[in-house]
Scaffold this motif. Structure first.
Motif, PDB file in Angstrom:
ATOM      1  N   ALA A  54       5.933 -21.387   6.475  1.00 23.40           N
ATOM      2  CA  ALA A  54       5.285 -20.136   6.064  1.00 23.40           C
ATOM      3  C   ALA A  54       5.039 -20.141   4.571  1.00 23.40           C
ATOM      4  CB  ALA A  54       6.148 -18.936   6.444  1.00 23.40           C
ATOM      5  N   ARG A  55       4.039 -19.371   4.171  1.00 19.74           N
ATOM      6  CA  ARG A  55       3.732 -19.171   2.757  1.00 19.74           C
ATOM      7  C   ARG A  55       3.309 -17.725   2.569  1.00 19.74           C
ATOM      8  NH1 ARG A  55      -2.184 -22.109   2.072  1.00 19.74           N
ATOM      9  NH2 ARG A  55      -2.138 -21.003   0.060  1.00 19.74           N
ATOM     10  N   VAL A  56       3.502 -17.209   1.388  1.00 18.17           N
ATOM     11  CA  VAL A  56       3.050 -15.863   1.065  1.00 18.17           C
ATOM     12  C   VAL A  56       1.729 -15.977   0.313  1.00 18.17           C
ATOM     13  CG1 VAL A  56       3.533 -13.765  -0.245  1.00 18.17           C
ATOM     14  CG2 VAL A  56       5.354 -14.871   1.078  1.00 18.17           C
ATOM     15  N   ILE A  57       0.729 -15.246   0.787  1.00 16.76           N
ATOM     16  CA  ILE A  57      -0.605 -15.263   0.199  1.00 16.76           C
ATOM     17  C   ILE A  57      -0.759 -14.060  -0.725  1.00 16.76           C
ATOM     18  CG2 ILE A  57      -3.084 -15.236   0.686  1.00 16.76           C
ATOM     19  CD1 ILE A  57      -1.690 -17.750   1.714  1.00 16.76           C
ATOM     20  N   ALA A  58      -1.309 -14.322  -1.932  1.00 18.19           N
ATOM     21  CA  ALA A  58      -1.473 -13.246  -2.923  1.00 18.19           C
ATOM     22  C   ALA A  58      -2.930 -13.087  -3.354  1.00 18.19           C
ATOM     23  CB  ALA A  58      -0.598 -13.527  -4.140  1.00 18.19           C
ATOM     24  N   ALA A  59      -3.859 -13.652  -2.597  1.00 18.86           N
ATOM     25  CA  ALA A  59      -5.266 -13.656  -3.013  1.00 18.86           C
ATOM     26  C   ALA A  59      -5.948 -12.305  -2.837  1.00 18.86           C
ATOM     27  CB  ALA A  59      -6.030 -14.720  -2.234  1.00 18.86           C
ATOM     28  N   ILE A  60      -5.367 -11.424  -2.034  1.00 19.81           N
ATOM     29  CA  ILE A  60      -6.017 -10.136  -1.772  1.00 19.81           C
ATOM     30  C   ILE A  60      -5.564  -9.111  -2.807  1.00 19.81           C
ATOM     31  CG2 ILE A  60      -6.211  -8.220  -0.139  1.00 19.81           C
ATOM     32  CD1 ILE A  60      -6.049 -10.306   2.090  1.00 19.81           C
ATOM     33  N   ASP A  61      -6.528  -8.527  -3.491  1.00 22.24           N
ATOM     34  CA  ASP A  61      -6.234  -7.524  -4.520  1.00 22.24           C
ATOM     35  C   ASP A  61      -5.892  -6.178  -3.879  1.00 22.24           C
ATOM     36  OD1 ASP A  61      -6.610  -6.871  -7.590  1.00 22.24           O
ATOM     37  OD2 ASP A  61      -7.545  -5.228  -6.472  1.00 22.24           O
ATOM     38  N   HIS A  62      -6.777  -5.693  -3.037  1.00 20.10           N
ATOM     39  CA  HIS A  62      -6.514  -4.471  -2.268  1.00 20.10           C
ATOM     40  C   HIS A  62      -7.535  -4.398  -1.146  1.00 20.10           C
ATOM     41  CE1 HIS A  62      -9.710  -3.065  -5.009  1.00 20.10           C
ATOM     42  NE2 HIS A  62      -9.979  -2.138  -4.095  1.00 20.10           N
ATOM     43  N   VAL A  63      -7.367  -3.431  -0.243  1.00 18.49           N
ATOM     44  CA  VAL A  63      -8.230  -3.310   0.933  1.00 18.49           C
ATOM     45  C   VAL A  63      -8.781  -1.894   1.026  1.00 18.49           C
ATOM     46  CG1 VAL A  63      -8.379  -3.518   3.454  1.00 18.49           C
ATOM     47  CG2 VAL A  63      -6.908  -5.077   2.160  1.00 18.49           C
ATOM     48  N   ILE A  64     -10.071  -1.800   1.281  1.00 21.48           N
ATOM     49  CA  ILE A  64     -10.739  -0.517   1.497  1.00 21.48           C
ATOM     50  C   ILE A  64     -10.771  -0.249   2.993  1.00 21.48           C
ATOM     51  CG2 ILE A  64     -12.917   0.737   1.246  1.00 21.48           C
ATOM     52  CD1 ILE A  64     -13.449  -1.127  -1.210  1.00 21.48           C
ATOM     53  N   ALA A  65     -10.381   0.949   3.380  1.00 24.77           N
ATOM     54  CA  ALA A  65     -10.246   1.264   4.802  1.00 24.77           C
ATOM     55  C   ALA A  65     -11.363   2.173   5.286  1.00 24.77           C
ATOM     56  CB  ALA A  65      -8.887   1.927   5.063  1.00 24.77           C
ATOM     57  N   ALA A  66     -12.300   1.615   6.055  1.00 22.35           N
ATOM     58  CA  ALA A  66     -13.328   2.405   6.747  1.00 22.35           C
ATOM     59  C   ALA A  66     -13.931   3.474   5.837  1.00 22.35           C
ATOM     60  CB  ALA A  66     -12.724   3.040   7.999  1.00 22.35           C
ATOM     61  N   ASP A  67     -14.331   3.061   4.645  1.00 22.75           N
ATOM     62  CA  ASP A  67     -14.875   3.986   3.651  1.00 22.75           C
ATOM     63  C   ASP A  67     -16.138   3.345   3.075  1.00 22.75           C
ATOM     64  OD1 ASP A  67     -15.487   5.454   1.337  1.00 22.75           O
ATOM     65  OD2 ASP A  67     -13.387   5.903   0.911  1.00 22.75           O
ATOM     66  N   ALA A  68     -17.287   3.754   3.603  1.00 23.96           N
ATOM     67  CA  ALA A  68     -18.547   3.123   3.211  1.00 23.96           C
ATOM     68  C   ALA A  68     -18.870   3.367   1.737  1.00 23.96           C
ATOM     69  CB  ALA A  68     -19.683   3.637   4.091  1.00 23.96           C
ATOM     70  N   GLU A  69     -18.570   4.558   1.240  1.00 20.20           N
ATOM     71  CA  GLU A  69     -18.871   4.869  -0.157  1.00 20.20           C
ATOM     72  C   GLU A  69     -18.059   3.982  -1.098  1.00 20.20           C
ATOM     73  OE1 GLU A  69     -18.897   8.714  -3.234  1.00 20.20           O
ATOM     74  OE2 GLU A  69     -18.353   8.979  -1.117  1.00 20.20           O
ATOM     75  N   ALA A  70     -16.764   3.824  -0.795  1.00 24.08           N
ATOM     76  CA  ALA A  70     -15.918   2.967  -1.626  1.00 24.08           C
ATOM     77  C   ALA A  70     -16.329   1.497  -1.496  1.00 24.08           C
ATOM     78  CB  ALA A  70     -14.452   3.141  -1.231  1.00 24.08           C
ATOM     79  N   THR A  71     -16.760   1.115  -0.298  1.00 24.96           N
ATOM     80  CA  THR A  71     -17.213  -0.261  -0.094  1.00 24.96           C
ATOM     81  C   THR A  71     -18.444  -0.550  -0.945  1.00 24.96           C
ATOM     82  OG1 THR A  71     -16.348  -0.295   2.169  1.00 24.96           O
ATOM     83  CG2 THR A  71     -18.033  -1.929   1.618  1.00 24.96           C
ATOM     84  N   ALA A 106       8.988 -11.008  13.328  1.00 21.49           N
ATOM     85  CA  ALA A 106      10.373 -11.479  13.215  1.00 21.49           C
ATOM     86  C   ALA A 106      10.437 -12.777  12.410  1.00 21.49           C
ATOM     87  CB  ALA A 106      10.956 -11.694  14.607  1.00 21.49           C
ATOM     88  N   GLU A 107       9.481 -13.676  12.634  1.00 25.78           N
ATOM     89  CA  GLU A 107       9.455 -14.926  11.879  1.00 25.78           C
ATOM     90  C   GLU A 107       9.172 -14.662  10.399  1.00 25.78           C
ATOM     91  OE1 GLU A 107       9.879 -18.845  10.994  1.00 25.78           O
ATOM     92  OE2 GLU A 107      10.283 -17.921  12.947  1.00 25.78           O
ATOM     93  N   ALA A 108       8.288 -13.717  10.128  1.00 20.17           N
ATOM     94  CA  ALA A 108       8.001 -13.362   8.731  1.00 20.17           C
ATOM     95  C   ALA A 108       9.257 -12.822   8.047  1.00 20.17           C
ATOM     96  CB  ALA A 108       6.876 -12.336   8.674  1.00 20.17           C
ATOM     97  N   ARG A 109      10.017 -12.034   8.783  1.00 20.00           N
ATOM     98  CA  ARG A 109      11.262 -11.490   8.221  1.00 20.00           C
ATOM     99  C   ARG A 109      12.228 -12.630   7.888  1.00 20.00           C
ATOM    100  NH1 ARG A 109      11.154  -7.532  11.556  1.00 20.00           N
ATOM    101  NH2 ARG A 109      12.432  -8.521  13.136  1.00 20.00           N
ATOM    102  N   HIS A 110      12.310 -13.610   8.777  1.00 17.05           N
ATOM    103  CA  HIS A 110      13.174 -14.767   8.531  1.00 17.05           C
ATOM    104  C   HIS A 110      12.681 -15.568   7.329  1.00 17.05           C
ATOM    105  CE1 HIS A 110      15.205 -18.615   9.026  1.00 17.05           C
ATOM    106  NE2 HIS A 110      14.029 -19.207   9.160  1.00 17.05           N
ATOM    107  N   GLN A 111      11.381 -15.742   7.214  1.00 12.21           N
ATOM    108  CA  GLN A 111      10.808 -16.594   6.177  1.00 12.21           C
ATOM    109  C   GLN A 111      10.826 -15.948   4.787  1.00 12.21           C
ATOM    110  OE1 GLN A 111       9.667 -19.699   6.268  1.00 12.21           O
ATOM    111  NE2 GLN A 111       9.710 -20.129   8.466  1.00 12.21           N
ATOM    112  N   THR A 112      10.768 -14.624   4.747  1.00  7.47           N
ATOM    113  CA  THR A 112      10.657 -13.936   3.446  1.00  7.47           C
ATOM    114  C   THR A 112      11.860 -13.083   3.088  1.00  7.47           C
ATOM    115  OG1 THR A 112       9.610 -11.960   4.393  1.00  7.47           O
ATOM    116  CG2 THR A 112       8.145 -13.789   3.758  1.00  7.47           C
TER     117      THR A 112
END
Length: 494
Positions: A93-110, A238-244
């Protein structure tokens, strides 16, 4: 005891690999539409590798076009998530940090994110139906309610094409760097497909000047993507909990294999995706055809036949001698339709695919793969079948896949257990089935009469129709197990 939520890299206490860069030192340069599990297992992971290798302001603003859950999970974790790789030799497993943030179903913000001057690339995994582009004409489908609404109100778009054209128009007026649009969906010539849809949308707005500017200025490189990414389960978390050592509600799992072939046309710059294994080529088309014909085609066939015979996962299909033989037959038939590709041995590729399908650590549901058949089968099954017909090659493998899809569309297993037909044309298909005599010839005729689906040249071919009716008649009369057994025996006798 419940583990604390993953929110920052200093929270990590398990064996998962940490990012080799400081995410806060890098700004966003990419907006991604459709931030599901596949993007996070594939493009986001390679972007993470690129940031580690060369840096740059290439982090990703993700957009969830419909669901708010994934945005809520990722934003609560500052974009961090665990990527678990399961292979025959073990789990990592690896932790990915490439995502800054996520816009949720918001066309104006998109739209606001798309217009940010720092953004230079827009990547997309929205599926074919998400674009709202007519497959035959490659123009906006103006019968699509989202397309129609966006054409009527282009300044407040909600759909993909409307958002992209609005962003292009605003950025052009502001003098911002032109965007590059990179489709990562399983579509042939996906760059040209998206370009034609975007240019067509601008023309439908009666803005020929903008359409001409887009055609002359904006880059739409094609790409081919490949990584099997099953839906996350409680075992994933559960695997993520074990890995991190943390609770990670955005964790996903995938296979070790990954492939990304990209047309190298990025006028406004790009990350060093080569660091993650991406291959840049002048022409992606041969790679697309190889994947669509061999991997995706055999995947669809095994999904329908496997699900109908009680195999919940792809790995279960490959443990069944009859189904495994049919998968290998399909791979061989598909390979026989391809022109030589430098550096690729199709027999080796077929063997590697069979091994990937058999990976005991990946729980990829056949029912998940079986969705959206009317969207997928044109490129995966019908076009290869048409090529086989024109080349005088065996139609039977493709006809078997089609017959299994037709049987799947009936909506119940041999024991009567019902399931939902998850397909954009489900209502139309189910209405046809209800109005049709439940015999192989009648059902085959009904399916072949559905508009814009099975090519006329195939529909009029008696050998093709005969193969389908042969398989479907056994499936209806004696059950799917019997049809699969008959087909496997036929394969062994050849």
């Amino acid at each position: 005891m419940t583990a604390a939520r993953l929110t920052q890299l200093t929270d990590l206490t398990g064996p998962a690999t940490r990012p080799a860069y400081d995410p806060q030192a890098h700004g966003a340069g990419i907006v991604h539409l459709g931030i599901g599990a596949f993007h996070r297992a594939h493009q986001a992971a390679m972007t993470d590798d690129a940031l580690a290798a060369e840096g740059g302001d290439w982090r990703i603003i993700g957009v969830s076009l419909r669901s708010k859950e994934i945005a809520e999970n990722l934003n609560a974790q500052n974009g961090l998530y665990t990527l678990i790789e399961r292979g025959a030799s073990g789990t990592s497993a690896r932790v990915i940090a490439a995502i800054d943030h996520v816009i949720a179903a918001d066309a104006e913000a998109t739209l606001a994110a798309l217009c940010e001057p720092a953004i230079r690339i827009v990547t997309l995994t929205v599926t074919e139906k998400g674009y709202g582009i007519d497959h035959a004409s490659r123009l906006p489908d103006q019968t699509n309610p989202v397309i129609a609404a966006d054409l009527a109100a282009p300044d407040t778009p909600q759909g993909v094409l409307g958002l992209l054209v609005a962003a292009i128009r605003r950025r052009r007026a502001d003098g911002s760097v032109p965007l590059t649009f990179l489709s990562c969906d399983n579509l042939p010539e996906n760059g040209a497909f998206l370009r034609d849809g975007v240019v067509g949308f601008a023309r439908a707005l009666q803005d020929d000047a903008l359409a001409d500017w887009i055609a002359a200025t904006i880059a739409f490189p094609s790409s081919m993507v490949d990584r099997i990414t099953p839906a996350s389960t409680d075992a994933t978390l559960a695997e993520a909990r074990h890995q991190t050592g943390c609770t990670d509600l955005a964790a996903i799992e995938t296979e070790p294999f990954t492939q990304w072939v990209i047309e190298d046309h990025f006028p406004s710059g790009r990350p060093n995706w080569e660091a993650g294994g991406a291959l840049f080529a002048a022409d992606v088309t041969p790679y697309e055809r190889m994947k669509l014909t061999m991997l995706n085609g055999s995947h669809s066939m095994l999904a329908y036949a496997g699900f109908l015979s009680g195999r919940s996962f792809v790995r279960d299909v490959m443990t069944d001698p009859d189904l495994s033989a049919l998968v290998k037959r399909h791979l061989g038939a598909a390979a026989g339709l391809l022109s030589p590709l430098p550096g690729v041995d199709f027999d080796d590729y077929a063997a590697a695919l069979a091994d990937r399908f058999a990976n005991p650590a990946i729980a990829h549901e056949t029912f998940q793969i079986a969705t959206d058949g009317t969207q997928k089968l044109t490129q995966r099954i019908f076009q290869p079948a048409l090529s086989a017909m024109e080349a005088g090659q065996d139609l039977r493998p493709f006809a078997f896949a089609t017959a299994m899809w037709m049987r799947f569309c009936i909506g119940h297993l041999d024991d009567g257990t019902e399931y939902a037909l998850r397909d954009p044309r489900a209502d139309e298909v189910m209405a046809m089935i209800r109005q049709t005599e439940q015999t192989a010839p009648a059902l085959s005729e009904g399916f072949h009469k559905l508009a814009h689906l099975i090519p006329d040249a195939l529909a009029g071919n008696p050998l093709w129709r005969g193969h389908i009716e042969d398989v479907l008649s056994v499936a209806l009369a004696d059950g799917c197990h019997a049809a699969i057994r008959q087909e496997a025996l036929r394969t062994m006798q050849q």
